[in-house]
Write an enzyme that holds these catalytic residues in place. Structure first.
Site, short mmCIF file in Angstrom:
data_model
loop_
_atom_site.label_atom_id
_atom_site.label_comp_id
_atom_site.label_asym_id
_atom_site.label_seq_id
_atom_site.Cartn_x
_atom_site.Cartn_y
_atom_site.Cartn_z
N LYS A 189 0.82 -1.23 0.00
CA LYS A 189 0.00 0.00 0.00
C LYS A 189 0.85 1.27 0.00
CE LYS A 189 -4.45 -1.72 1.33
NZ LYS A 189 -5.46 -1.97 2.34
N ARG A 214 -3.74 -9.98 4.73
CA ARG A 214 -4.15 -10.04 3.31
C ARG A 214 -2.95 -9.59 2.48
NH1 ARG A 214 -6.29 -6.65 -0.52
NH2 ARG A 214 -7.98 -7.48 -1.81
N1 HH2 Z 1 -7.49 -3.62 0.72
C1 HH2 Z 1 -7.81 -3.61 -0.59
C2 HH2 Z 1 -8.92 -4.33 -1.06
N2 HH2 Z 1 -9.66 -5.07 -0.22
N3 HH2 Z 1 -10.08 -5.90 1.96
C3 HH2 Z 1 -9.79 -5.93 3.26
N4 HH2 Z 1 -10.51 -6.69 4.10
N5 HH2 Z 1 -8.73 -5.23 3.77
C4 HH2 Z 1 -7.94 -4.44 2.98
O1 HH2 Z 1 -7.02 -3.79 3.51
C5 HH2 Z 1 -8.24 -4.37 1.58
C6 HH2 Z 1 -9.35 -5.13 1.09
C7 HH2 Z 1 -6.97 -2.82 -1.55
O2 HH2 Z 1 -5.97 -3.64 -2.11
P1 HH2 Z 1 -6.07 -4.38 -3.52
O3 HH2 Z 1 -7.18 -5.35 -3.57
O4 HH2 Z 1 -4.75 -4.99 -3.81
O5 HH2 Z 1 -6.29 -3.20 -4.55
P2 HH2 Z 1 -7.56 -2.69 -5.33
O6 HH2 Z 1 -8.59 -2.29 -4.34
O7 HH2 Z 1 -7.02 -1.53 -6.12
O8 HH2 Z 1 -8.07 -3.79 -6.20
#
Ligand code: HH2
Length: 397
Positions: free
Chosen positions: A332, A366
């Site tokens: 992040k 995660r």
């Molecule tokens: N962060 C993201 C997405 N989903 N869910 C939970 N429970 N906790 C988190 O910190 C979280 C999440 C953001 O990361 P990512 O899925 O890699 O990116 P994007 O939202 O751009 O798809």
């Protein structure tokens, strides 16, 4: 609504060990605790008893922090307080909240069944691997845009040691444009259907839409990961309840499009906790089994880097919610802010955060890089379990 969080607590096991070293028997109730009370109704501080064998109470400044109290004492003092005020009407809510908090402090929640697997919290750190079937996710956007590559990525994460695989069809990165349920389903469902036949790892779907959740749960998902904490879609909680599924409720201030514009808190930990408690209460009211719920402070979701770091440092205080804690920090932007590294170079920072999160109380992390995170988690778990004999680690079979 009264919220109680223990801001300092002595590990009961360590205390017993120190006494043991001196040849003394364990002394129940000696554990020292410090509790922060917020949302106390007027009159609480005045009605609070004082004296030998009771926690000492400092009411917060009535102008700047109304309804707050700081309590310090031994566990035995807190337990005595609960008995002493049993018939005092003004302190009923405080007593009930204290009784719940005392059971939870420093203790892992009971095991949770997610799909075919039983997650025994506290036994080790669990890894949730991420597969984003999106063109625009902040770190792996476009990499698994076809179902074939997404399924292959899921299989690889399972082989590398993921305990859960989280499939997302809508980016929630700051500024992301929302997508419709149809499009999200087109991205997620084919991957979910194929992956559920190929891996034994429980599958989770990262969505805030009840329609997507409903179809995903029928297609083999076991957990709904709702970054809005059931706030965006009023049908989400009942959808999860109907399926008897597990869910993770995450905290977010605002909405992804604008959440990073000016995040603001007076007490970030307290506000995150109160919001997560409201999500848990809503879920339970709608029929979701409490023991199937996980909580997540939502790093990067309406938070400045300092808010994320503070939440990580004091993560263990969320134990007061009585649910397993999931943390998503992998790659992040706050890691980029601290280390000056671009998104593709944030693995060392992500592993350091993993260590910090686990030591502070995370049950599930995660992550995008499961292979590396799994080695790091095994190492941190060994540190967590370290006993004086130095034999509290296990060599992997
Ligand atoms: N962060 C993201 C997405 N989903 N869910 C939970 N429970 N906790 C988190 O910190 C979280 C999440 C953001 O990361 P990512 O899925 O890699 O990116 P994007 O939202 O751009 O798809």
């Amino acid at each position: 609504m009264i919220t109680i969080r223990f801001v300092c607590w002595e590990e009961a096991g360590c205390l017993a060990q120190h006494r043991g070293r001196l040849g003394l028997a364990p002394l129940p109730g000696e554990q020292v605790l410090r509790a922060l009370v917020t949302g106390a109704p007027p009159g609480t501080a005045d009605a609070f008893p004082s004296g030998e064998g009771l926690p000492k109470a400092w009411p917060g400044d009535p102008e700047r922090a109304p309804g707050t109290l700081l309590l310090t004492g031994r566990r035995a003092d807190f337990e005595r307080l609960c008995v002493e005020v049993a018939d005092r009407q003004t302190l009923v809510e405080l007593r009930e909240a204290l009784q719940v908090a005392l059971v939870r402090v420093g203790v892992a929640p009971p095991a949770t069944r997610i799909g075919p697997r039983l997650f025994e919290w506290g036994s080790r750190t669990f890894l949730m691997g991420v597969v984003n079937v999106t063109p625009d996710s902040f770190s792996d956007g476009g990499r698994h845009a076809s179902a074939d590559t997404a399924v292959a990525a899921g299989e690889r994460l399972a082989a590398e040691g993921a305990d859960l695989i989280d499939i997302g069809g809508e980016s929630t990165r700051p500024g992301a444009d929302p997508v419709g349920a149809e499009q999200e389903l087109e991205r997620v469902l084919p991957v979910l259907e194929r992956l559920s036949r190929l891996v034994e790892v429980p599958l989770s779907v990262d969505t805030t839409k009840a329609r997507v959740a409903e179809a995903a749960l029928s297609a083999g998902a076991s957990l709904i990961n709702d970054v809005s904490g059931f706030r965006f879609d009023p049908r989400m909680a009942e959808t999860v309840a109907r399926a008897g599924a597990a869910a993770c409720v995450m905290h977010m201030q605002g909405v992804p499009r604008s959440m990073q514009a000016a995040p603001h808190y007076l007490d970030v930990l307290g506000e995150v906790m109160e919001s997560l408690k409201a999500s848990l209460d809503l879920a339970v009211r709608c029929g979701v089994h409490e023991e199937r719920l996980l909580v997540d402070p939502g790093l990067g979701f309406g938070k400045q880097p300092g808010h994320n770091l503070f939440l990580l440092r004091h993560l263990g205080q969320l134990r007061a919610l009585g649910r397993p804690i999931l943390v998503g920090a992998s790659r992040k932007s706050f890691i980029g802010k601290v280390t000056g590294r671009a998104v593709g170079e944030r693995l060392p920072g992500s592993l350091a955060i993993l260590a910090a999160a686990v030591l502070a109380g995370a049950d599930v992390v995660r992550v995008h890089d499961v292979a590396e995170s799994s080695v790091a988690a095994r190492m941190i778990d060994a540190v967590r379990r370290a006993d004086e004999g130095g034999l509290a680690y296990q060599t992997p079979a």
